[in-house]
Design a protein around this motif. Structure first.
Motif, PDB file in Angstrom:
ATOM      1  N   GLU A   1       0.841  -1.189   0.000  1.00  0.00           N
ATOM      2  CA  GLU A   1       0.000   0.000   0.000  1.00  0.00           C
ATOM      3  C   GLU A   1       0.879   1.243   0.000  1.00  0.00           C
ATOM      4  N   LEU A   2       0.497   2.226  -0.800  1.00  0.00           N
ATOM      5  CA  LEU A   2       1.165   3.516  -0.801  1.00  0.00           C
ATOM      6  C   LEU A   2       0.136   4.594  -0.488  1.00  0.00           C
ATOM      7  N   ILE A   3       0.465   5.465   0.446  1.00  0.00           N
ATOM      8  CA  ILE A   3      -0.438   6.533   0.844  1.00  0.00           C
ATOM      9  C   ILE A   3      -0.100   7.797   0.072  1.00  0.00           C
ATOM     10  N   ALA A   4      -1.123   8.419  -0.511  1.00  0.00           N
ATOM     11  CA  ALA A   4      -0.948   9.700  -1.183  1.00  0.00           C
ATOM     12  C   ALA A   4      -0.982  10.800  -0.132  1.00  0.00           C
ATOM     13  N   THR A   5       0.171  11.397   0.123  1.00  0.00           N
ATOM     14  CA  THR A   5       0.264  12.403   1.186  1.00  0.00           C
ATOM     15  C   THR A   5       0.128  13.831   0.673  1.00  0.00           C
ATOM     16  N   HIS A   6       0.200  14.025  -0.648  1.00  0.00           N
ATOM     17  CA  HIS A   6       0.124  15.371  -1.204  1.00  0.00           C
ATOM     18  C   HIS A   6      -0.712  15.333  -2.482  1.00  0.00           C
ATOM     19  N   GLY A   7      -0.994  16.499  -3.012  1.00  0.00           N
ATOM     20  CA  GLY A   7      -1.836  16.574  -4.186  1.00  0.00           C
ATOM     21  C   GLY A   7      -3.308  16.498  -3.814  1.00  0.00           C
ATOM     22  N   THR A   8      -4.109  16.008  -4.736  1.00  0.00           N
ATOM     23  CA  THR A   8      -5.549  15.863  -4.534  1.00  0.00           C
ATOM     24  C   THR A   8      -5.953  14.447  -4.919  1.00  0.00           C
ATOM     25  N   PRO A   9      -7.166  13.996  -4.538  1.00  0.00           N
ATOM     26  CA  PRO A   9      -7.592  12.656  -4.954  1.00  0.00           C
ATOM     27  C   PRO A   9      -7.562  12.464  -6.468  1.00  0.00           C
ATOM     28  N   ALA A  10      -7.785  13.533  -7.231  1.00  0.00           N
ATOM     29  CA  ALA A  10      -7.768  13.422  -8.691  1.00  0.00           C
ATOM     30  C   ALA A  10      -6.359  13.515  -9.262  1.00  0.00           C
ATOM     31  N   ALA A  11      -5.439  14.124  -8.520  1.00  0.00           N
ATOM     32  CA  ALA A  11      -4.048  14.275  -8.981  1.00  0.00           C
ATOM     33  C   ALA A  11      -3.122  14.047  -7.790  1.00  0.00           C
ATOM     34  N   PRO A  12      -3.036  12.814  -7.307  1.00  0.00           N
ATOM     35  CA  PRO A  12      -2.292  12.532  -6.074  1.00  0.00           C
ATOM     36  C   PRO A  12      -0.786  12.418  -6.286  1.00  0.00           C
ATOM     37  N   GLN A  13      -0.073  12.744  -5.220  1.00  0.00           N
ATOM     38  CA  GLN A  13       1.386  12.622  -5.221  1.00  0.00           C
ATOM     39  C   GLN A  13       1.790  11.643  -4.134  1.00  0.00           C
ATOM     40  N   PHE A  14       2.642  10.685  -4.511  1.00  0.00           N
ATOM     41  CA  PHE A  14       3.172   9.703  -3.577  1.00  0.00           C
ATOM     42  C   PHE A  14       4.656   9.983  -3.361  1.00  0.00           C
ATOM     43  N   VAL A  15       5.064  10.028  -2.108  1.00  0.00           N
ATOM     44  CA  VAL A  15       6.470  10.181  -1.759  1.00  0.00           C
ATOM     45  C   VAL A  15       6.953   8.804  -1.311  1.00  0.00           C
ATOM     46  N   ILE A  16       7.910   8.227  -2.031  1.00  0.00           N
ATOM     47  CA  ILE A  16       8.295   6.842  -1.793  1.00  0.00           C
ATOM     48  C   ILE A  16       9.803   6.720  -1.616  1.00  0.00           C
ATOM     49  N   ARG A  17      10.176   5.591  -1.053  1.00  0.00           N
ATOM     50  CA  ARG A  17      11.581   5.182  -1.026  1.00  0.00           C
ATOM     51  C   ARG A  17      11.611   3.675  -1.187  1.00  0.00           C
ATOM     52  N   ASP A  18      12.610   3.159  -1.894  1.00  0.00           N
ATOM     53  CA  ASP A  18      12.755   1.715  -2.067  1.00  0.00           C
ATOM     54  C   ASP A  18      14.232   1.363  -1.914  1.00  0.00           C
ATOM     55  N   LEU A  19      14.572   0.128  -2.093  1.00  0.00           N
ATOM     56  CA  LEU A  19      15.938  -0.311  -1.805  1.00  0.00           C
ATOM     57  C   LEU A  19      16.979   0.252  -2.758  1.00  0.00           C
ATOM     58  N   THR A  20      16.561   0.782  -3.909  1.00  0.00           N
ATOM     59  CA  THR A  20      17.550   1.400  -4.791  1.00  0.00           C
ATOM     60  C   THR A  20      18.118   2.680  -4.189  1.00  0.00           C
ATOM     61  N   SER A  21      17.455   3.236  -3.162  1.00  0.00           N
ATOM     62  CA  SER A  21      17.961   4.463  -2.531  1.00  0.00           C
ATOM     63  C   SER A  21      19.328   4.241  -1.878  1.00  0.00           C
ATOM     64  N   LYS A  22      19.692   2.995  -1.658  1.00  0.00           N
ATOM     65  CA  LYS A  22      20.981   2.704  -1.034  1.00  0.00           C
ATOM     66  C   LYS A  22      22.149   2.858  -2.002  1.00  0.00           C
ATOM     67  N   ASP A  23      21.875   2.778  -3.303  1.00  0.00           N
ATOM     68  CA  ASP A  23      23.004   2.780  -4.221  1.00  0.00           C
ATOM     69  C   ASP A  23      22.795   3.529  -5.526  1.00  0.00           C
ATOM     70  N   SER A  24      21.561   3.718  -5.990  1.00  0.00           N
ATOM     71  CA  SER A  24      21.410   4.266  -7.334  1.00  0.00           C
ATOM     72  C   SER A  24      20.341   5.335  -7.489  1.00  0.00           C
ATOM     73  N   THR A  25      19.471   5.529  -6.504  1.00  0.00           N
ATOM     74  CA  THR A  25      18.495   6.606  -6.580  1.00  0.00           C
ATOM     75  C   THR A  25      18.685   7.546  -5.398  1.00  0.00           C
ATOM     76  N   TYR A  26      18.056   8.706  -5.470  1.00  0.00           N
ATOM     77  CA  TYR A  26      18.230   9.721  -4.426  1.00  0.00           C
ATOM     78  C   TYR A  26      17.861   9.128  -3.075  1.00  0.00           C
ATOM     79  N   GLY A  27      18.731   9.323  -2.089  1.00  0.00           N
ATOM     80  CA  GLY A  27      18.600   8.615  -0.826  1.00  0.00           C
ATOM     81  C   GLY A  27      17.361   8.938  -0.022  1.00  0.00           C
ATOM     82  N   ALA A  28      16.881  10.184  -0.118  1.00  0.00           N
ATOM     83  CA  ALA A  28      15.757  10.586   0.726  1.00  0.00           C
ATOM     84  C   ALA A  28      14.429  10.046   0.219  1.00  0.00           C
ATOM     85  N   CYS A  29      14.188  10.178  -1.068  1.00  0.00           N
ATOM     86  CA  CYS A  29      12.881   9.794  -1.604  1.00  0.00           C
ATOM     87  C   CYS A  29      12.852  10.012  -3.105  1.00  0.00           C
ATOM     88  N   ARG A  30      11.778   9.553  -3.721  1.00  0.00           N
ATOM     89  CA  ARG A  30      11.385   9.949  -5.071  1.00  0.00           C
ATOM     90  C   ARG A  30       9.884  10.222  -5.055  1.00  0.00           C
TER      91      ARG A  30
END
Length: 262
Positions: free
Chosen positions: A178-207
């Motif tokens: 499950e991913l929670i939409a913390t920003h935006g609107t129900p019609a245009a939601p924004q998800f702030v996520i992090r996954d295991l690639t943050s350890k080596d190849s993506t931005y460490g804080a989030c995408r």
């Protein structure tokens, strides 16, 4: 879903728009400062007699005044004062010479953010590297009503209260997430996520991932469009961090990789 060929072509066009927006005068590559405001007046410009001394622009830009009801900008050239219509989601912007200024609002606190339209930051930007596009990372998830008040932290350690109204529920390798939409609107939601690639190849804080094709019961999560947050490009941005529910225990090798700023 479109055919793979059409999908890849649309993704290439999206990447071009993304880069164009980053390099635009109101993008994230030419910000030269962000300054918290307090009740009272401050002068702005490159001259050392200003309260806020900038690295680019006119010697005297003007005066920014915050009172209990809002913010006013008075140009140094004698122009009429401008009362700014403050908005959390759409900060007011105004031009002075080569500068683009805006007043952002967070937790009821205002800040002056300054962009230099003559900055060489956009032209020196090396671009963004992406994982190879993979249509299977475009996922149709259930869009489930879910009302909860959350406190999310930010890249500058400024906790912010948000109200989440929906969550996206999907399966990956036989497990449900499950991913929670913390920003935006129900019609245009924004998800702030992090996954295991943050350890080596993506931005460490989030995408960030923005929901697409939202209906009453479904939403598309296209992880090929997972993007770096503004704070990956400038220290003068304040970015939300993911709530614990949005930290995923697997690798999403899709979307933007970590950027190396010049």
């Amino acid at each position: 879903m479109t055919t793979p060929t059409d999908y890849l072509a649309s993704l290439d066009a999206w990447k071009l728009r993304r880069l164009t927006n980053l390099k635009a005068p109101n993008g994230w590559l030419n910000i030269i400062g962000r300054y918290w405001l307090e009740l009272g007046s401050v002068t702005v410009g490159t001259a050392t007699d200003n309260d806020i001394v900038l690295t680019a622009g006119p010697a005297h830009v003007g005066t920014v005044t915050e009172d209990e009801t809002g913010v006013t900008f008075t140009p140094a050239d004698g122009g009429a004062p401008k009362r700014l219509a403050l908005s959390k989601n759409k900060p007011p912007q105004f031009d002075v010479d080569s500068l683009l200024l805006e007043v952002t609002t967070m937790n009821g606190e205002n800040a002056l953010r300054v962009r230099d339209k003559l900055s060489d930051g956009p032209s020196n930007f090396p671009g963004i590297e992406y994982f190879p596009a993979e249509p299977s990372w475009r996922i149709v998830a259930d869009w489930v009503p879910f009302e909860q008040e959350l406190t999310v932290n930010t890249s500058h350690n400024i906790p912010t209260d948000v109200v989440a109204t929906h969550k996206a529920v999907f399966t990956h390798e036989g497990k449900t997430y499950e991913l929670i939409a913390t920003h935006g609107t129900p019609a245009a939601p924004q998800f702030v996520i992090r996954d295991l690639t943050s350890k080596d190849s993506t931005y460490g804080a989030c995408r960030f991932v923005y929901g697409e094709d939202v209906t009453d019961s479904t939403i598309v999560l296209d992880f090929n469009k997972a993007i770096n947050p503004p704070c990956a490009f400038t220290e003068h941005a304040v970015c939300p961090l993911p709530p614990p529910q949005n930290v995923l225990p697997f690798r999403i090798e899709a979307g933007e990789k970590r950027v190396e700023m010049p």
